[in-house]
Design a protein around this motif. Structure first.
Motif, mmCIF file in Angstrom:
data_model
loop_
_atom_site.group_PDB
_atom_site.id
_atom_site.type_symbol
_atom_site.label_atom_id
_atom_site.label_comp_id
_atom_site.label_asym_id
_atom_site.label_seq_id
_atom_site.Cartn_x
_atom_site.Cartn_y
_atom_site.Cartn_z
ATOM 1 N N GLY A 1 3.517 0.704 0.440
ATOM 2 C CA GLY A 1 2.133 0.250 0.319
ATOM 3 C C GLY A 1 1.600 -0.329 1.615
ATOM 4 O O GLY A 1 2.237 -0.335 2.653
ATOM 5 N N SER A 2 0.366 -0.867 1.525
ATOM 6 C CA SER A 2 -0.304 -1.350 2.723
ATOM 7 C C SER A 2 -0.255 -2.863 2.848
ATOM 8 O O SER A 2 -0.860 -3.426 3.741
ATOM 9 N N ASN A 3 0.470 -3.525 1.937
ATOM 10 C CA ASN A 3 0.496 -4.975 1.947
ATOM 11 C C ASN A 3 1.834 -5.456 1.421
ATOM 12 O O ASN A 3 2.551 -4.727 0.747
ATOM 13 N N ALA B 1 0.322 -2.000 -5.917
ATOM 14 C CA ALA B 1 -1.082 -1.745 -5.599
ATOM 15 C C ALA B 1 -2.014 -2.309 -6.664
ATOM 16 O O ALA B 1 -3.159 -2.688 -6.372
ATOM 17 N N GLU C 1 -2.267 -5.609 -3.861
ATOM 18 C CA GLU C 1 -3.187 -4.911 -2.974
ATOM 19 C C GLU C 1 -4.600 -4.853 -3.549
ATOM 20 O O GLU C 1 -5.487 -4.254 -2.950
ATOM 21 N N ARG C 2 -4.797 -5.486 -4.698
ATOM 22 C CA ARG C 2 -6.115 -5.434 -5.338
ATOM 23 C C ARG C 2 -6.728 -6.817 -5.542
ATOM 24 O O ARG C 2 -7.908 -7.033 -5.212
#
Length: 477
Positions: A109-111, A77, A81-82
């Motif tokens: 995570g989302s990615n 993240a 993800e950032r």
């Protein structure tokens, strides 16, 4: 001449490595850590921003001990993800120099996280692979076919062995093994445990005789049990407990960091099997070696048992995305000498003489199920009785229940046993193990292959989810 020179260099490097000690290599690793940190701070916009947030001013030079105290510990993240891609990639790396992208599994995570490699790095890849294969399988002494069945675009290249990159196609893999395998003195099969079970079952359907080949196996993608290793050896007709015999070992990589970061050796396999024979119901870690000239490894914030977060720094000064103090999500501990002294003397000496350091990977906390169970317990129990395991696909789903976990098990494609009958036999096996550990036995239900509600046919391209996703609500308990 090129082949002979490559072989000579490989022999020389392995001979030099054999004369090293973990302590000597660790000292070199700490020096490389300083260089990797300084490079990242100089050429990575994203890392400079992260250092500033951690209170480390631009241009600050840190010794190894200071890096371990002040440099931030990062997760997916914090990076993927950032930051946008142009801030992650080092400013010195031109897009035209990039040659490969490898993604993570996408489980957390989302990615997706990803690893980039340059053409300069890839030029060294075949030699690096061959070095590891020589150390484990003597590819300079035996003609070798490597059949790569790993998913997600993982490919191998080599200057020495013949490579077949077939991914998760059991028909293609078996055709190559049957038709090309006899040309070679040995075969190395690279595969994940679930697809390995599918390949074994398909080979049985096709009446394939594994004894016609000397087949080693490298298992990747997920943790597995000693019960599975023994089951696989039985199906292959291989003797894995005699020195110099067939090797069935594990390799652990992280998509955004690299392949084969951690790996078993004949000695660490013997250690784990010795522990298993002593404590058959214990949840065993995987005992891995690693190359401290390639990676700097930390076990962060260990608990009373010495188990902490596995943190890895890549030491390659060509890496497009510098990875400094990256938390992989795994839990690990060091292996003190005192823990090994109870081993048979021959095994203890063999482990003591290993030049590479060793770390025990104990899995992920998110795979723990309540107070008594872990996903790896079930991975072991499904293969404890080989005759029962023959009827399974290897896939299962653990679901939350009011009185403890409920286990859904998928039967094999050609299983003729009734699901209810299989459930009775498997429940008895798990209940016995639960009593041995003072744990409540899980509820259990078996499904015919096509009726399994968590994926009728496995998508071997992805890591299988043994636990439901956070947002998944099950109606099957």
């Amino acid at each position: 001449m090129a082949f002979s020179l490559t072989k000579f260099k490989r022999t020389l490097v392995l001979a030099l490595l054999a004369r090293q000690t973990p302590a000597k290599l660790a000292a070199v690793s700490r020096k490389r850590l300083q260089k990797a940190f300084a490079r990242a701070a100089r050429i990575s916009p994203a890392y400079r921003a992260l250092l500033a947030e951690a209170g480390v001013a631009p241009g600050t030079k840190l010794a190894a001990d200071e890096i371990l105290q002040r440099a931030p510990v990062l997760e997916k993240a914090d990076l993927f993800e950032r930051f946008p891609i142009h801030e992650l990639v080092a400013s010195t790396v031109a897009p035209a120099s990039l040659a490969g992208v490898l993604t993570s599994s996408g489980h957390g995570g989302s990615n997706f996280a990803f690893g980039l490699s340059t053409r300069a790095q890839l030029a060294f890849t075949p030699a690096d692979i061959d070095m590891g294969l020589q150390g484990a399988f003597d590819i300079d002494g035996r003609s070798t076919l490597l059949v790569n069945c790993l998913p997600m675009g993982v490919v191998f290249t080599s200057n020495t062995v013949c490579v077949a990159n077939v991914s998760v196609r059991e028909d293609m893999a078996l055709a190559i093994l049957r038709q090309a395998g006899p040309l070679f003195e040995q075969v190395i099969l690279c595969v994940d445990p679930l697809f390995c079970k599918r390949l074994l079952d398909y080979a049985a359907e096709q009446a394939f005789d594994w004894s016609a080949l000397r087949t080693h196996v490298i298992l990747g993608e997920e943790m597995f049990s000693e019960e599975f290793r023994s089951y696989l050896a039985r199906r292959l007709g291989a003797d894995i407990d005699t020195p110099g015999g067939v090797l069935i070992g594990s390799s652990m990589g992280v998509g955004e960091l690299g392949l084969n970061l951690f790996f078993e050796t004949a000695e660490t396999i013997a250690l784990r099997r010795e522990r298993h024979w002593q404590q058959p119901d214990a949840l065993l870690p995987a005992f891995f070696c690693y190359n401290p000239l390639r990676t700097f490894v930390e076990v962060l914030e260990p608990d009373d048992d010495g188990v902490g977060d596995l943190v890895v720094t890549m030491l390659d000064n060509l890496a497009p995305v510098p990875m400094i103090r990256y938390k992989t999500g795994d839990r690990a501990r060091w292996v003190p000498d005192a823990e090994l002294r109870s081993l048979p003397s021959e095994l203890y000496l063999a482990l003591y003489r290993q030049p590479l350091p060793m770390v025990a990977i104990v899995g992920r906390d998110r795979d723990r199920i309540g107070e008594h169970w872990h996903v790896d317990h079930f991975k072991a129990l499904l293969y404890r009785d080989a005759a029962l395991a023959d009827h399974l696909s290897g896939a299962f789903r653990v679901l939350p229940g009011a009185d403890g976990p409920a286990l859904h098990i998928q039967l094999g494609r050609n299983c003729v046993q009734a699901p209810a009958e299989m459930a009775v036999e498997l429940s008895a096996l798990m209940a016995a193990s639960a009593r041995e550990r003072g744990a409540p036995a899980p509820a259990l239900r078996c499904f015919a292959y096509a009726d399994f509600p968590h994926g009728m046919s496995l998508d071997y391209e992805r890591k299988f989810r043994y636990l439901p996703a956070a947002d998944e609500v099950s109606a099957h308990v």
